[in-house]
Motif scaffolding. Structure first.
Motif, PDB file in Angstrom:
ATOM      1  N   ILE A 328       0.806  -1.230   0.000  1.00 43.46           N
ATOM      2  CA  ILE A 328       0.000   0.000   0.000  1.00 43.46           C
ATOM      3  C   ILE A 328       0.835   1.275   0.000  1.00 43.46           C
ATOM      4  CG2 ILE A 328      -2.007  -1.085   1.024  1.00 43.46           C
ATOM      5  CD1 ILE A 328      -1.190  -0.043   3.709  1.00 43.46           C
ATOM      6  N   GLY A 329       2.140   1.178  -0.160  1.00 42.18           N
ATOM      7  CA  GLY A 329       2.933   2.402  -0.270  1.00 42.18           C
ATOM      8  C   GLY A 329       4.229   2.324   0.500  1.00 42.18           C
ATOM      9  N   SER A 335       8.403   4.650  11.906  1.00 46.52           N
ATOM     10  CA  SER A 335       8.982   3.721  12.868  1.00 46.52           C
ATOM     11  C   SER A 335       7.976   2.916  13.670  1.00 46.52           C
ATOM     12  CB  SER A 335       9.886   4.477  13.847  1.00 46.52           C
ATOM     13  OG  SER A 335       9.142   5.467  14.548  1.00 46.52           O
ATOM     14  N   ARG A 336       6.726   3.357  13.723  1.00 47.47           N
ATOM     15  CA  ARG A 336       5.811   2.577  14.552  1.00 47.47           C
ATOM     16  C   ARG A 336       4.350   2.784  14.165  1.00 47.47           C
ATOM     17  NH1 ARG A 336       6.186   4.200  20.699  1.00 47.47           N
ATOM     18  NH2 ARG A 336       4.481   2.708  20.740  1.00 47.47           N
ATOM     19  N   PHE A 337       3.559   1.715  14.453  1.00 48.44           N
ATOM     20  CA  PHE A 337       2.113   1.754  14.259  1.00 48.44           C
ATOM     21  C   PHE A 337       1.432   2.186  15.553  1.00 48.44           C
ATOM     22  CE2 PHE A 337       3.076  -1.406  10.872  1.00 48.44           C
ATOM     23  CZ  PHE A 337       2.370  -0.829   9.828  1.00 48.44           C
ATOM     24  N   TYR A 338       0.294   2.859  15.368  1.00 48.80           N
ATOM     25  CA  TYR A 338      -0.587   3.189  16.484  1.00 48.80           C
ATOM     26  C   TYR A 338      -1.999   2.779  16.111  1.00 48.80           C
ATOM     27  CZ  TYR A 338       2.844   6.247  18.786  1.00 48.80           C
ATOM     28  OH  TYR A 338       3.944   6.741  19.425  1.00 48.80           O
ATOM     29  N   GLN A 339      -2.750   2.350  17.115  1.00 50.53           N
ATOM     30  CA  GLN A 339      -4.182   2.148  16.919  1.00 50.53           C
ATOM     31  C   GLN A 339      -4.909   3.291  17.609  1.00 50.53           C
ATOM     32  OE1 GLN A 339      -5.764  -1.644  18.176  1.00 50.53           O
ATOM     33  NE2 GLN A 339      -7.810  -1.205  17.396  1.00 50.53           N
ATOM     34  N   ASP A 340      -5.656   4.060  16.847  1.00 52.52           N
ATOM     35  CA  ASP A 340      -6.374   5.217  17.362  1.00 52.52           C
ATOM     36  C   ASP A 340      -7.859   4.988  17.125  1.00 52.52           C
ATOM     37  OD1 ASP A 340      -7.180   7.656  18.271  1.00 52.52           O
ATOM     38  OD2 ASP A 340      -6.344   8.826  16.615  1.00 52.52           O
ATOM     39  N   SER A 349       9.108  10.777  12.853  1.00 51.95           N
ATOM     40  CA  SER A 349       9.387  11.984  13.640  1.00 51.95           C
ATOM     41  C   SER A 349       8.870  13.240  12.952  1.00 51.95           C
ATOM     42  CB  SER A 349      10.892  12.113  13.883  1.00 51.95           C
ATOM     43  OG  SER A 349      11.594  12.146  12.657  1.00 51.95           O
ATOM     44  N   ASP A 350       8.440  13.132  11.687  1.00 54.55           N
ATOM     45  CA  ASP A 350       7.969  14.291  10.933  1.00 54.55           C
ATOM     46  C   ASP A 350       6.470  14.303  10.694  1.00 54.55           C
ATOM     47  OD1 ASP A 350      10.625  15.271  10.577  1.00 54.55           O
ATOM     48  OD2 ASP A 350      10.903  13.761   9.002  1.00 54.55           O
ATOM     49  N   LEU A 351       5.892  13.122  10.503  1.00 53.37           N
ATOM     50  CA  LEU A 351       4.475  13.073  10.153  1.00 53.37           C
ATOM     51  C   LEU A 351       3.897  11.696  10.438  1.00 53.37           C
ATOM     52  CD1 LEU A 351       4.358  11.349   7.256  1.00 53.37           C
ATOM     53  CD2 LEU A 351       5.334  13.471   6.397  1.00 53.37           C
ATOM     54  N   CYS A 352       2.593  11.600  10.255  1.00 56.59           N
ATOM     55  CA  CYS A 352       1.897  10.323  10.408  1.00 56.59           C
ATOM     56  C   CYS A 352       1.048  10.050   9.164  1.00 56.59           C
ATOM     57  CB  CYS A 352       0.992  10.330  11.643  1.00 56.59           C
ATOM     58  SG  CYS A 352       1.867  10.283  13.223  1.00 56.59           S
ATOM     59  N   TYR A 353       0.672   8.779   9.022  1.00 57.78           N
ATOM     60  CA  TYR A 353      -0.212   8.366   7.935  1.00 57.78           C
ATOM     61  C   TYR A 353      -1.393   7.595   8.522  1.00 57.78           C
ATOM     62  CZ  TYR A 353       3.988   8.971   4.998  1.00 57.78           C
ATOM     63  OH  TYR A 353       5.114   9.458   4.361  1.00 57.78           O
ATOM     64  N   TYR A 354      -2.578   7.813   7.913  1.00 58.24           N
ATOM     65  CA  TYR A 354      -3.661   6.862   8.099  1.00 58.24           C
ATOM     66  C   TYR A 354      -3.344   5.655   7.220  1.00 58.24           C
ATOM     67  CZ  TYR A 354      -6.900   9.890  10.653  1.00 58.24           C
ATOM     68  OH  TYR A 354      -7.495  10.664  11.597  1.00 58.24           O
ATOM     69  N   VAL A 355      -3.434   4.456   7.776  1.00 59.63           N
ATOM     70  CA  VAL A 355      -3.153   3.245   7.004  1.00 59.63           C
ATOM     71  C   VAL A 355      -4.475   2.602   6.622  1.00 59.63           C
ATOM     72  CG1 VAL A 355      -1.932   1.046   6.942  1.00 59.63           C
ATOM     73  CG2 VAL A 355      -1.027   2.934   8.321  1.00 59.63           C
ATOM     74  N   LEU A 363      -0.831  12.646   7.111  1.00 55.39           N
ATOM     75  CA  LEU A 363      -1.285  13.603   8.123  1.00 55.39           C
ATOM     76  C   LEU A 363      -0.079  14.439   8.545  1.00 55.39           C
ATOM     77  CD1 LEU A 363      -3.450  11.277  10.395  1.00 55.39           C
ATOM     78  CD2 LEU A 363      -4.312  13.108   8.954  1.00 55.39           C
ATOM     79  N   ASP A 364      -0.051  15.705   8.172  1.00 58.50           N
ATOM     80  CA  ASP A 364       1.122  16.544   8.444  1.00 58.50           C
ATOM     81  C   ASP A 364       1.143  17.104   9.859  1.00 58.50           C
ATOM     82  OD1 ASP A 364       2.270  16.259   5.918  1.00 58.50           O
ATOM     83  OD2 ASP A 364       0.906  17.760   5.084  1.00 58.50           O
TER      84      ASP A 364
END
Length: 425
Positions: A328-329, A335-340, A349-355, A363-364
């Motif tokens: 998917i990209g 460096s790590r996954f989160y469940q939100d 350390s710069d940004l996050c992505y919705y997976v 997500l900037d």
């Protein structure tokens, strides 16, 4: 080596009494709301001091001890200090750091070097101060100030120079470690022996043996199954199926004893899924195997969905029901996954992505700090430092044997034993 100066603190003495156990062991009984015994600086309920526990305590007290006075010292540094002293044949004693909960004063022996307990005796006091990335370590004769990194690299040499006349020619063999869990008021004994005691913070549970993915018990080279069958094996078995015994190095048929050596190492199990170092997965029946990615960096399982981030930054989604893999990209630097809630995030350390199942959505306005001490998967919240592995402030052991999640319980198997923690949903 860089040197410096240090101004010591004020000594406040509190009340204590000395009791004799048998003929060669004494302990300090703290006069507080709950009477207990002081084992080298750890207050343990009096009810535990009997049988094998008394023997373990007596053995530690039979060797030379140094009193340690700590100021702002982290658990990681304290554990490392204890390990290195034991390696030199000296027992760390933190009794000078005990705080009486009833009187709020520090308990300290008047003249610790005057006490001679059988073979063991106190051989002085060592002060350790940690402040702003530097550590000072000194006694009446020598003083060192150095960065934490240099401290970790040189602590054995420093201790040997400070206590050269007391360094034992032989290691302290045959010692066992006490595991004390205040939250459940329980005490365990393990053969670890590299430090006298581990005090558990939080809700961790402990088992003196190793528990395999299928729930069998492994101890002293013997695997005991749920139906009380015993199998002798020198290597820890990660999993026992109806017909197969699985270790990190090989699988063995229980019928003809044929061994097949593994081309990649199993690194984690999540319920009925086993993840390997080459990015393949299988289930706990070992009946199928699926290539997902390159070597995994982080991963997350939610019901029948597997998310994988590999070392190249590539991200994959796996439907575990259909065993369909979607690439998917790329999220280089993540460096790590989160469940939100119902969402899965992948962060750097710069940004996050919705997976999503088929894409990454940037997500900037969100990011995390990269932590090089993280042991993956990041959800287990285990950190690596110089003496070994930790969950928060609790030391788990020098080396991890295996780690897995089963029925929302995380089990971390180390050279100390099995640690269990219920994960928060």
């Amino acid at each position: 080596m860089e040197t410096g100066t240090y101004v010591g603190g004020v000594r406040i003495k509190g009340s204590f009494k000395i009791s004799w156990i048998g003929t060669c062991t004494w302990i300090i009984l703290i006069q507080s709301a709950l009477l207990g015994f002081n084992f080298l600086g750890t207050h343990v309920p009096d009810k535990f001091f009997e049988g094998r526990v008394a023997e373990v305590v007596e053995k530690w007290y039979s060797f030379p001890r140094v009193h340690l006075r700590l100021t702002n010292v982290s658990n990681q540094v304290q554990i490392l200090l204890s390990m290195k002293l034991v390696e030199l044949g000296i027992v760390p004693d933190y009794s000078t750091n005990i705080e009486d909960s009833a009187t709020n004063t520090i308990l300290e022996e008047e003249t610790p070097s005057n006490y001679d307990i059988s073979v063991g005796k106190t051989i002085g006091t060592l002060n350790v101060v940690e402040n702003d990335g530097q550590i000072a370590i000194y006694n009446d004769h020598s003083h060192y100030v150095l960065s934490k990194k240099l401290f970790e690299e040189n602590i054995s040499v420093i201790l040997e120079s400070l206590f050269s006349e007391y360094v034992q020619q032989q290691k302290l063999n045959g010692l066992e470690t006490l595991i004390y869990i205040p939250s459940s008021e329980s005490l365990h004994i393990t053969q670890y022996g590299k430090i006298p005691i581990i005090v558990v913070e939080g809700e961790l549970k402990f088992y003196e043996y190793l528990i395999t993915v299928d729930g069998s018990i492994y101890q002293n080279g013997i695997l005991r199954t749920s139906n009380n069958k015993e199998i002798q094996t020198d290597e820890f078995p990660i999993l026992l199926t109806t017909n197969t015994l699985m270790t990190k190095q090989y699988t063995m048929s229980l019928g003809n004893k044929k061994i097949n050596y593994s081309q990649s190492v199993p690194i984690f199990a999540w319920d009925n899924i086993i993840i390997y170092s080459d990015g393949t997965i299988t289930d706990t029946t070992l009946s199928w195997r699926l290539k997902v990615s390159n070597t995994p960096l982080d991963f997350l399982v939610i019901q029948d969905k597997l998310y994988v981030l590999d070392i190249t930054g590539s991200v994959y989604f796996v439907n575990l029901k259909t065993r369909r893999v979607n690439s998917i990209g790329n999220a280089e630097g993540a460096s790590r996954f989160y469940q939100d809630g119902n969402d899965v995030l992948l962060c750097s350390s710069d940004l996050c992505y919705y997976v999503k199942e088929k894409s990454l959505e940037r997500l900037d306005n969100r990011s995390i700090e990269n932590d090089v001490t993280t042991i993956y998967p990041s959800i287990i919240n285990v950190r690596k430092s110089a003496p070994g592995v930790f969950v928060d402030k609790t030391f788990l052991g020098t080396e991890i044997v295996f780690t897995y999640i089963s029925n929302n319980k995380l089990r971390i198997l180390t050279d100390v034993g099995t640690w269990e923690l219920t994960l928060r949903k």
